[in-house]
Design a protein around this motif. Structure first.
Motif, short mmCIF file in Angstrom:
data_model
loop_
_atom_site.label_atom_id
_atom_site.label_comp_id
_atom_site.label_asym_id
_atom_site.label_seq_id
_atom_site.Cartn_x
_atom_site.Cartn_y
_atom_site.Cartn_z
N ARG A 15 -11.84 60.72 19.28
CA ARG A 15 -10.71 60.11 20.00
C ARG A 15 -9.38 60.36 19.27
O ARG A 15 -8.33 60.47 19.89
CB ARG A 15 -10.98 58.60 20.10
N LYS A 20 0.34 62.30 13.94
CA LYS A 20 -0.03 63.69 14.28
C LYS A 20 1.00 64.27 15.25
O LYS A 20 0.74 64.48 16.43
CB LYS A 20 -1.44 63.70 14.87
N ALA A 69 -17.68 55.18 16.36
CA ALA A 69 -18.51 54.37 15.47
C ALA A 69 -19.99 54.59 15.77
O ALA A 69 -20.81 54.73 14.86
CB ALA A 69 -18.14 52.89 15.62
N GLU A 115 -18.28 56.00 29.32
CA GLU A 115 -17.57 57.25 29.59
C GLU A 115 -18.61 58.32 29.98
O GLU A 115 -19.66 58.43 29.34
CB GLU A 115 -16.78 57.71 28.36
N ARG A 164 -5.95 56.08 26.10
CA ARG A 164 -7.10 55.67 25.29
C ARG A 164 -8.24 56.68 25.34
O ARG A 164 -8.94 56.86 24.37
CB ARG A 164 -7.60 54.29 25.77
N GLU A 187 -13.95 49.07 16.31
CA GLU A 187 -12.78 48.28 16.73
C GLU A 187 -13.13 46.98 17.44
O GLU A 187 -12.29 46.10 17.55
CB GLU A 187 -11.89 49.13 17.64
C1 LIG Z 1 -4.68 58.77 21.16
C2 LIG Z 1 -5.34 58.12 19.97
C3 LIG Z 1 -5.01 58.56 18.69
C4 LIG Z 1 -5.60 57.95 17.59
N1 LIG Z 1 -5.26 58.41 16.34
C5 LIG Z 1 -5.86 57.85 15.27
C6 LIG Z 1 -5.56 58.31 13.95
O1 LIG Z 1 -4.73 59.20 13.75
N2 LIG Z 1 -6.22 57.76 12.90
C7 LIG Z 1 -7.16 56.78 13.10
O2 LIG Z 1 -7.74 56.32 12.12
N3 LIG Z 1 -7.45 56.30 14.32
C8 LIG Z 1 -6.82 56.80 15.41
N4 LIG Z 1 -7.12 56.33 16.66
C9 LIG Z 1 -8.07 55.20 16.77
C10 LIG Z 1 -9.53 55.69 16.73
O3 LIG Z 1 -9.75 56.59 17.76
C11 LIG Z 1 -10.44 54.46 16.87
O4 LIG Z 1 -10.22 53.63 15.75
C12 LIG Z 1 -11.92 54.83 16.93
O5 LIG Z 1 -12.18 55.63 18.06
C13 LIG Z 1 -12.76 53.53 17.01
O6 LIG Z 1 -14.10 53.84 17.24
P1 LIG Z 1 -15.02 52.84 18.11
O7 LIG Z 1 -16.34 53.50 18.20
O8 LIG Z 1 -14.91 51.47 17.57
O9 LIG Z 1 -14.34 52.79 19.54
P2 LIG Z 1 -14.27 53.95 20.63
O10 LIG Z 1 -14.20 55.29 20.01
O11 LIG Z 1 -13.19 53.55 21.58
O12 LIG Z 1 -15.66 53.87 21.39
C14 LIG Z 1 -16.04 52.77 22.19
C15 LIG Z 1 -16.80 53.29 23.39
O13 LIG Z 1 -17.51 52.21 23.98
C16 LIG Z 1 -17.48 52.36 25.38
N5 LIG Z 1 -17.78 51.06 25.99
C17 LIG Z 1 -17.02 49.93 25.95
N6 LIG Z 1 -17.64 48.92 26.62
C18 LIG Z 1 -18.79 49.44 27.08
C19 LIG Z 1 -19.86 48.89 27.87
N7 LIG Z 1 -19.86 47.62 28.28
N8 LIG Z 1 -20.89 49.69 28.19
C20 LIG Z 1 -20.92 50.98 27.78
N9 LIG Z 1 -19.94 51.55 27.03
C21 LIG Z 1 -18.89 50.79 26.69
C22 LIG Z 1 -16.07 52.87 25.63
O14 LIG Z 1 -15.95 53.45 26.90
C23 LIG Z 1 -15.90 53.85 24.49
O15 LIG Z 1 -16.34 55.12 24.86
C24 LIG Z 1 -6.53 56.89 17.78
C25 LIG Z 1 -6.85 56.46 19.06
C26 LIG Z 1 -6.26 57.05 20.15
C27 LIG Z 1 -6.59 56.54 21.54
#
Ligand SMILES: Cc1cc2nc3c(=O)[nH]c(=O)nc-3n(C[C@H](O)[C@H](O)[C@H](O)COP(=O)(O)OP(=O)(O)OC[C@H]3O[C@@H](n4cnc5c(N)ncnc54)[C@H](O)[C@@H]3O)c2cc1C
Length: 405
Positions: free
Chosen positions: A44, A320, A13, A37, A129, A276
């Motif tokens: 991801r 997948k 995001a 990270e 994750r 998320e």
């Molecule tokens: C194995 C796997 C397969 C997936 N397959 C699909 C799919 O086929 N289709 C689909 O739509 N979605 C899929 N997803 C879900 C998708 O990856 C997530 O919906 C997406 O990554 C969400 O993005 P985000 O930025 O909200 O969270 P994330 O990508 O998880 O990013 C959040 C980041 O914030 C960091 N963070 C958290 N707290 C802190 C803090 N206090 N300080 C600093 N950093 C912090 C975390 O370490 C992480 O790097 C899958 C997920 C996984 C794990």
């Protein structure tokens, strides 16, 4: 002077938000991205392909270091944010440093759930994750090892497939009576189960884990009906919980996730949340497309368009697992007032189900032939009438569009 904009979380995001901002409001903000990270943001969704050794970890990086530099973004990866003080508008990092902000975006994603059961913290019990988890699973999954995956949802099945590809003997334990029950109906689910079994993966449905057993490390999984499954490693894929710890330090309103309005604004006017970790109109999404839609709307808002609105997302899922094509979108179960169109050809291993309400497609499940999934998704999202193409709807885009022409 540019306003300081701090984004916490260097995930999918956050990366999309910076990309959207860089085309809309380059220079308006001095952007800092803080991520715990220790690496550049990556895709991801493709972790499953990395685990299955279909691609290398280096191929899933979303943007190069030069891309971030070129947009003037300060990247602080390998740093966790531990507190937000809205009164002085500062973020505290784990190393004691603080960052001032005018606007703050939380994009902290989710954390994998663990079960409150004996043995959950034994070595060899892993989650799925991040890239660190993939290295740990791959390291533990040598040929001939016994692996148990707890959870028969999307993530659990993709983990099971990756483990099987590495040569492990894999069992999946699932609490419900069918796999991927949140995305598939009973029929598609049964087809999926036999496809997974053909890949050598044992599937145990309606199986409740009672305890994880082992002395120094995991040795077995005990089920509630006393069955014992030997295990050299266990992957727990039973769901995710929005990561709201940081939001709590800022006293933001929290439900399951950080509560946001249609402008992605939290209960504090200078703090936003996307992806998320956010809860919008009572929903926390666990897929990337809603996170991207939210990132676009927030970028429009931050670029000065006060009318940009996020109204929620229609969900679509794609499993997948190579050779097993599954697609699901919208309300695929239907209910009172809906009609169901089914096309099933066991000989071709194909099953298609369309749910229709008021002359519009509202949901679909596709098994086998998923080629037209995105076309069906477009029909669901647009709410276009399907009256003219209903006859050929289940046969796919080409036939249906030809019939309508
Ligand atoms: C194995 C796997 C397969 C997936 N397959 C699909 C799919 O086929 N289709 C689909 O739509 N979605 C899929 N997803 C879900 C998708 O990856 C997530 O919906 C997406 O990554 C969400 O993005 P985000 O930025 O909200 O969270 P994330 O990508 O998880 O990013 C959040 C980041 O914030 C960091 N963070 C958290 N707290 C802190 C803090 N206090 N300080 C600093 N950093 C912090 C975390 O370490 C992480 O790097 C899958 C997920 C996984 C794990």
């Amino acid at each position: 002077m540019s306003e300081p904009l701090v984004i916490i979380g260097n995930g999918m995001a956050a990366a999309r938000l910076v990309e959207e901002l860089s085309v809309r409001a380059l220079g308006r903000y001095a952007i800092a991205v803080v991520g715990e990270e220790p690496r550049l943001a990556y895709n991801r969704v493709l972790l499953s392909a990395v685990l299955a050794r279909e691609i290398a970890a280096s191929e899933i990086v979303l943007k190069s270091a030069a891309w971030w530099r070129g947009r003037g973004v300060t990247l602080l990866h390998g740093h966790a944010a531990v507190g937000v003080d809205p009164h002085v508008r500062r973020v505290r990092l784990a190393n004691g440093a603080t960052l001032p902000y005018a606007k703050l975006v939380l994009a902290t994603g989710s954390r994998p759930l663990r079960l409150p059961l004996p043995g959950m913290s034994l070595p060899g019990v892993l989650t799925f994750r991040d890239l660190g988890d993939v290295s740990a699973i791959a390291g533990a999954a040598a040929r001939g090892r016994k692996a148990v995956v707890i959870g028969g949802g999307l993530l659990g099945l993709e983990a099971a497939y990756g483990l099987a590809r590495a040569g492990a003997h894999v069992s999946v334990i699932h609490l419900m009576d069918r796999l991927m029950e949140r995305q598939l109906d009973a029929r598609a689910s049964a087809l999926l189960k036999s496809a997974m079994e053909q890949k050598g993966i044992m599937v145990h449905l309606q199986a409740r884990t009672a305890a994880l057993r082992g002395i120094r490390r995991i040795e077995a999984v005990e089920l509630a009906d006393r069955r014992i499954l030997e295990a050299d490693l266990v992957v727990v894929a039973v769901g995710i919980r929005p990561n709201v710890e940081l939001a709590r330090t800022a006293s933001l309103e929290i439900g399951r996730g950080v509560i946001v309005d249609d402008g992605l604004r939290t209960s504090n006017a200078d703090i936003f949340a996307i992806g998320e970790c956010a809860e919008h109109r009572g929903t926390c999404y666990g897929l990337v497309e809603p996170a991207y839609e939210q990132a676009r709307v927030l970028a429009q808002r931050l670029a000065g368009d006060a009318r940009a609105t996020y109204a929620g997302s229609v969900l679509a899922t794609n499993l997948k697992v190579s050779g097993v094509n599954v697609f699901s979108a919208g309300d695929f179960l239907g209910g009172p007032g809906t009609e169901t169109i089914v096309l099933s050809d066991p000989g071709l291993d194909t099953y298609k189900k369309m749910v229709v309400a008021d002359g519009r497609l509202i949901g679909t499940v596709l098994y086998g032939d998923t080629e037209d999934g995105l076309w069906y998704l477009d029909l669901i999202r647009s709410g276009a009438s399907i009256t003219k193409i209903r006859h050929d709807l289940a046969f796919g885009r080409m036939l249906a569009q030809r019939a309508a022409a």
